[in-house]
Structures are given as structure tokens and as C-alpha cells.
Design an enzyme around this catalytic site. Structure first.
Site, PDB file in Angstrom:
ATOM      1  N   HIS A  88      -5.510  -4.050  -1.479  1.00  0.00           N
ATOM      2  CA  HIS A  88      -5.253  -3.005  -2.474  1.00  0.00           C
ATOM      3  C   HIS A  88      -5.242  -3.554  -3.896  1.00  0.00           C
ATOM      4  O   HIS A  88      -4.559  -3.005  -4.759  1.00  0.00           O
ATOM      5  CB  HIS A  88      -3.945  -2.277  -2.172  1.00  0.00           C
ATOM      6  CG  HIS A  88      -4.058  -1.328  -1.025  1.00  0.00           C
ATOM      7  ND1 HIS A  88      -4.567  -0.047  -1.144  1.00  0.00           N
ATOM      8  CD2 HIS A  88      -3.750  -1.481   0.279  1.00  0.00           C
ATOM      9  CE1 HIS A  88      -4.560   0.545   0.037  1.00  0.00           C
ATOM     10  NE2 HIS A  88      -4.062  -0.295   0.918  1.00  0.00           N
TER      11      HIS A  88
ATOM     12  N   SER B 267       0.795  -1.226   0.000  1.00  0.00           N
ATOM     13  CA  SER B 267       0.000   0.000   0.000  1.00  0.00           C
ATOM     14  C   SER B 267       0.828   1.277   0.000  1.00  0.00           C
ATOM     15  O   SER B 267       0.391   2.295  -0.509  1.00  0.00           O
ATOM     16  CB  SER B 267      -0.940  -0.004   1.197  1.00  0.00           C
ATOM     17  OG  SER B 267      -0.198  -0.139   2.393  1.00  0.00           O
TER      18      SER B 267
ATOM     19  N   LYS C  99     -12.352  -0.882   0.594  1.00  0.00           N
ATOM     20  CA  LYS C  99     -11.564  -0.106  -0.371  1.00  0.00           C
ATOM     21  C   LYS C  99     -12.297  -0.103  -1.715  1.00  0.00           C
ATOM     22  O   LYS C  99     -13.347   0.506  -1.832  1.00  0.00           O
ATOM     23  CB  LYS C  99     -10.138  -0.640  -0.424  1.00  0.00           C
ATOM     24  CG  LYS C  99      -9.417  -0.372   0.911  1.00  0.00           C
ATOM     25  CD  LYS C  99      -7.949  -0.646   0.920  1.00  0.00           C
ATOM     26  CE  LYS C  99      -7.306  -0.084   2.177  1.00  0.00           C
ATOM     27  NZ  LYS C  99      -6.923  -1.098   3.167  1.00  0.00           N
TER      28      LYS C  99
HETATM   29  C1  LIG Z   1      -6.712  -1.429   4.548  1.00  0.00           C
HETATM   30  C2  LIG Z   1      -6.009  -2.689   4.751  1.00  0.00           C
HETATM   31  C3  LIG Z   1      -6.444  -3.611   5.708  1.00  0.00           C
HETATM   32  C4  LIG Z   1      -7.559  -3.311   6.669  1.00  0.00           C
HETATM   33  O1  LIG Z   1      -8.796  -3.421   6.072  1.00  0.00           O
HETATM   34  P1  LIG Z   1     -10.097  -3.136   6.942  1.00  0.00           P
HETATM   35  O2  LIG Z   1     -11.157  -3.940   6.301  1.00  0.00           O
HETATM   36  O3  LIG Z   1     -10.339  -1.656   6.864  1.00  0.00           O
HETATM   37  O4  LIG Z   1      -9.800  -3.574   8.334  1.00  0.00           O
HETATM   38  C5  LIG Z   1      -5.792  -4.827   5.793  1.00  0.00           C
HETATM   39  N1  LIG Z   1      -4.749  -5.113   4.991  1.00  0.00           N
HETATM   40  C6  LIG Z   1      -4.299  -4.236   4.076  1.00  0.00           C
HETATM   41  C7  LIG Z   1      -3.154  -4.615   3.197  1.00  0.00           C
HETATM   42  C8  LIG Z   1      -4.904  -3.000   3.939  1.00  0.00           C
HETATM   43  O5  LIG Z   1      -4.433  -2.131   3.056  1.00  0.00           O
END
Ligand SMILES: *Cc1c(COP(=O)(O)O)cnc(C)c1O
Length: 415
Positions: A218, A190, A249
């Protein structure tokens, strides 16, 4: 009185130390639905400013999509607001099972289990399937939530240098005597926007008898020809044993996550994963929204195709303007500034120009690697990107960094 004056002043000192170090995070208030155009209150108490959002995880522009909102309304009408239960007591509706089936189909796996978030999925999965006899070998740049999951698991742990396959192979040889081995990586990283070498990782897994775990937060929805993720892009659909991802996301942006993969692993999570057993079921509104998102993405690749074009356009524009970027081919495009204060100054000036892009610095990224991480969305139109490029160029010129190398920027501003 248990919250004594001493405790209070200790905490205040800790908070002040964060401020002095420039590490205090100040939130901006958005007075609008999430999208390419937002209205922002910053700092707190100031008048609203219109801005183009260049740092949301809203990759496919589905966060406020009318179809998704409509489906959420229908979910609310037909299945109510809250579940008032964890899944195994009375928190499972027909739509939860349906979403699990649809995610399985979408990701090309054997089975799927929903979690309240991907953070929870990562926190629960390792402990449910590994013990002291096993080894987890993780990339050194995996997401914080994976690190927490590793901490909660009794299995042994080792790391390999970021995306370094020789080093991973050494570690697999070193741990040949362990019962089960799991290689752990993010699909797309990320902070840098680079992609795991999933083909090579799967091949090494096969060679050394190790399972492969990837967090596709991502990439789910937009990486690979039909947006299934890095396993699709690298031609190893069906060969990754454990995939975790988020619905917070690209897949609608609300919340929720899952573990998807081998049937027995999913079933063990259902029996044993603590964040699944002890935290509330996903709200029906969100389940209904994600179901519609998957329907949209299965019907057409229009949005991921537009995202890909937008990201190429933006990367090319910034490169031609003379910024230093991180290499990559994802919609995460970090503009490297190296110095923490410079990243904050440029972010502030961009905001004055109507561009919302947050600067990251240590400890979110390594020391001396401060940056502004831009994230492109299918909600952006070319005119958004052109306006944002003009602002970046204007501010870049002010700080005299256009056309300058990493070394030159560090000489001017330090790192
Ligand atoms: C955003 C993210 C998470 C967390 O996701 P949530 O559903 O908001 O808890 C976990 N792993 C990665 C790689 C992320 O970028």
C-alpha cells in the site's frame, strides 16, 4: 458417494451461519474497466448503475491507463500469452529479468525476485531464510498474507503492539539470544491507513542486530517524494533488508509481486521459496505492463503528487462535514462508524447515491471498529470528490452522525 448429503448439509449450515451473522460477502459485478467511473450490477441480476469508485487500490489511476494497455499489447505480440512454466524450468524471459532489475532500481535495493503475487512472496520468503534458531517479531496488525508466511516458517514467532516502539524494543531484548532476528511490519497498514515508524524500526534493528522486513503493497509507487515507499518517506532507503510488494495495486493493478532486498536473501528465495518454485511465472503481458508503469513513475511524479492533493482535499472535506476519521496522511481514509450494521446501511445508501464504498466490520477489522474505508486515486478529479462528498453528507445527515463524536455514535447505534 464421497460428497455425502451430510457433508453437503453441514456446509450449507456453515454458509447460512455466515448469512445469519451478517458476515456473508456479496460481490458486486463491475461492467467496465477499473477506474473512477464504473458501472455496477448489484445485487446480482439488477440493472446497471453508474457509480464513482471510492474503494479501489488503483491509487495512481494506472489500471486502465492507455500507455500501460499499449505496453501490455506489445508484450502480448512480442512475448506471447502464457509461460506454461515456472521460472526455473522454462518460465524466465528476458523481460522478467529486466523487470527485476527495474524494480531493484526503483526500490533502491540490491536485487529483486518476482513472484506470482505478493501473497506468494510473503508466503515464501520467511521459510527460505529462517529456521528454528531464529525469531520473527511482527507488528500485531500485519497483513493476512504475512501471517500465513509466518505460519509456514519454522522460526519462532512473537508480536509487538501496533507501532509501539517501546514494546518492540522489549521484545528485541527478550529475544537477544536468538540467532537471527527479523522485525516484520507493513509499510502502510491497509485497514487504518497509518504508516509504520520505519526510521525508528531501522534504528532498533541496528541497535539489536535485527533485520527489517516491510510489506510495501500500500505504498509502492506513491509514498515518499518520488513514490518509492515508506523507506523513502522515512529517509532509510537502502537500510531495509527485505521489501515485499505487489503489482496488483498502484503499480498497474493487474497482479504479481516480489521480494526485493539483500542479494543473498533474493538468491535464497530463487533456490528455495516454494511459491516461486512451484507456481507459474508472471504472464508476459503483465510483465510488459509493469515495466511501462515503472517507466512512467520514474519520469514524473505528477500522478503521486495529484494523489496527495486529492487525498488531502478528501480528508479535509470529510473532516469539515463532521465525520470521525482515522488519523493519517495516506490515500486510505477510513470513515469510522463503529457499528457493523450501520456501516452496511450507509454503504448501501451511498450506492443509491452513485458512490461505491464498501463497509468493513469484524473480522476484517476489530470488533466495534466498523468503518467505510475510502481510498483515493489519482484517477479522481475534484468533481468526483465533490460529488462523493455531497453524497456522504446527505447520507451522514440521514443517520444523524455529522458532527457527532465516537461516543455519541456508539450511544445511538451500539458497537
Ligand atoms: C494486497 C496485499 C497483499 C497481496 O497482494 P497480491 O499481490 O494481490 O497477492 C499483500 N500484502 C499486503 C499488505 C496487501 O495489502
Amino acid at each position: 458417494m464421497s460428497y455425502s448429503e451430510t457433508t453437503r448439509s453441514d456446509y450449507q449450515r456453515d454458509l447460512n451461519a455466515l448469512k445469519t451473522a451478517g458476515l456473508f460477502k456479496q460481490e458486486r459485478l463491475i461492467h467496465a474497466p477499473q477506474g473512477a467511473d464504473i458501472e455496477v450490477e448489484f445485487p446480482f441480476g439488477s440493472s446497471l448503475k453508474k457509480a464513482i469508485n471510492m474503494c479501489a487500490n488503483n491509487y495512481l489511476g494506472l489500471s486502465s491507463h492507455p500507455e500501460v494497455i499499449k505496453a501490455a499489447h506489445e508484450g502480448l505480440e512480442t512475448r506471447g500469452y502464457g509461460m506454461s512454466s515456472v521460472r526455473f524450468i522454462c518460465g524466465t524471459q528476458d523481460i522478467h529479468k529486466k523487470l527485476e532489475e527495474k524494480v531493484t532500481e526503483f526500490l533502491g535495493t540490491e536485487d529483486t525476485i518476482l513472484f506470482p503475487s505478493c501473497m506468494d512472496a510473503n508466503a515464501g520468503v520467511f521459510e527460505a531464510i529462517l529456521d528454528e534458531r531464529d525469531i520473527m517479531i511482527s507488528d500485531r496488525l500485519v497483513h493476512a498474507s504475512i501471517i500465513d508466511g509466518i505460519r509456514l516458517c519454522k522460526a519462532q514467532h512473537d508480536t509487538f503492539k501496533h507501532s509501539n516502539m517501546e514494546h518492540l524494543e522489549e521484545k528485541l531484548q527478550l529475544h537477544a539470544d536468538k540467532r537471527r532476528k527479523v522485525v516484520i511490519t507493513d509499510g502502510v497498514f491497509s485497514m487504518d491507513g497509518d504508516t509504520a515508524k520505519m526510521g525508528e524500526i531501522v534504528a532498533l534493528g541496528e541497535k539489536y542486530g535485527a533485520m527489517v522486513f516491510t510489506d510495501e503493497s500500500h505504498s509502492s509507487g506513491f509514498i515518499g517524494k518520488t513514490g518509492r515507499g515508506v523507506h523513502e518517506k522515512c529517509g532509510v532507503m537502502g537500510k531495509v533488508d527485505i521489501i515485499t510488494t505487489t503489482f496488483g495495486k498502484a503499480l498497474g493493478g493487474a497482479s504479481g509481486g516480489c521480494v526485493s532486498g539483500r542479494r543473498e536473501i533474493v538468491e535464497l528465495c530463487r533456490q528455495k521459496a516454494r511459491p516461486y518454485l512451484f507456481s507459474n511465472a508472471m504472464a508476459p503481458v503483465i510483465v510488459a505492463g509493469v515495466l511501462r508503469v515503472l517507466e512512467i513513475l520514474t519520469k514524473t511524479t505528477e500522478r503521486r503528487d495529484k494523489l496527495e492533493r486529492n487525498a488531502e482535499y478528501w480528508r479535509k472535506g470529510l473532516t469539515e462535514a463532521g465525520f470521525v476519521l482515522k488519523e493519517g496522511d495516506t490515500p486510505i481514509i477510513p470513515v469510522m462508524l463503529f457499528n457493523a450494521k450501520l456501516s452496511q446501511d450507509i454503504s448501501r445508501d451511498l450506492f443509491q447515491e452513485g458512490i461505491y464504498a464498501v463497509g468493513f466490520f469484524f473480522p476484517v477489522v476489530p470488533q466495534g471498529q466498523a468503518r467505510i474505508r475510502t481510498q483515493i486515486s489519482a484517477a479522481h478529479e475534484i468533481n468526483h470528490l465533490d460529488r462523493a462528498l455531497d453524497a456522504f453528507k446527505k447520507v451522514g445527515k440521514k443517520y444523524n452522525i455529522l458532527g457527532k463524536s465516537k461516543q455519541e455514535i456508539i450511544e445511538m447505534y451500539g458497537s
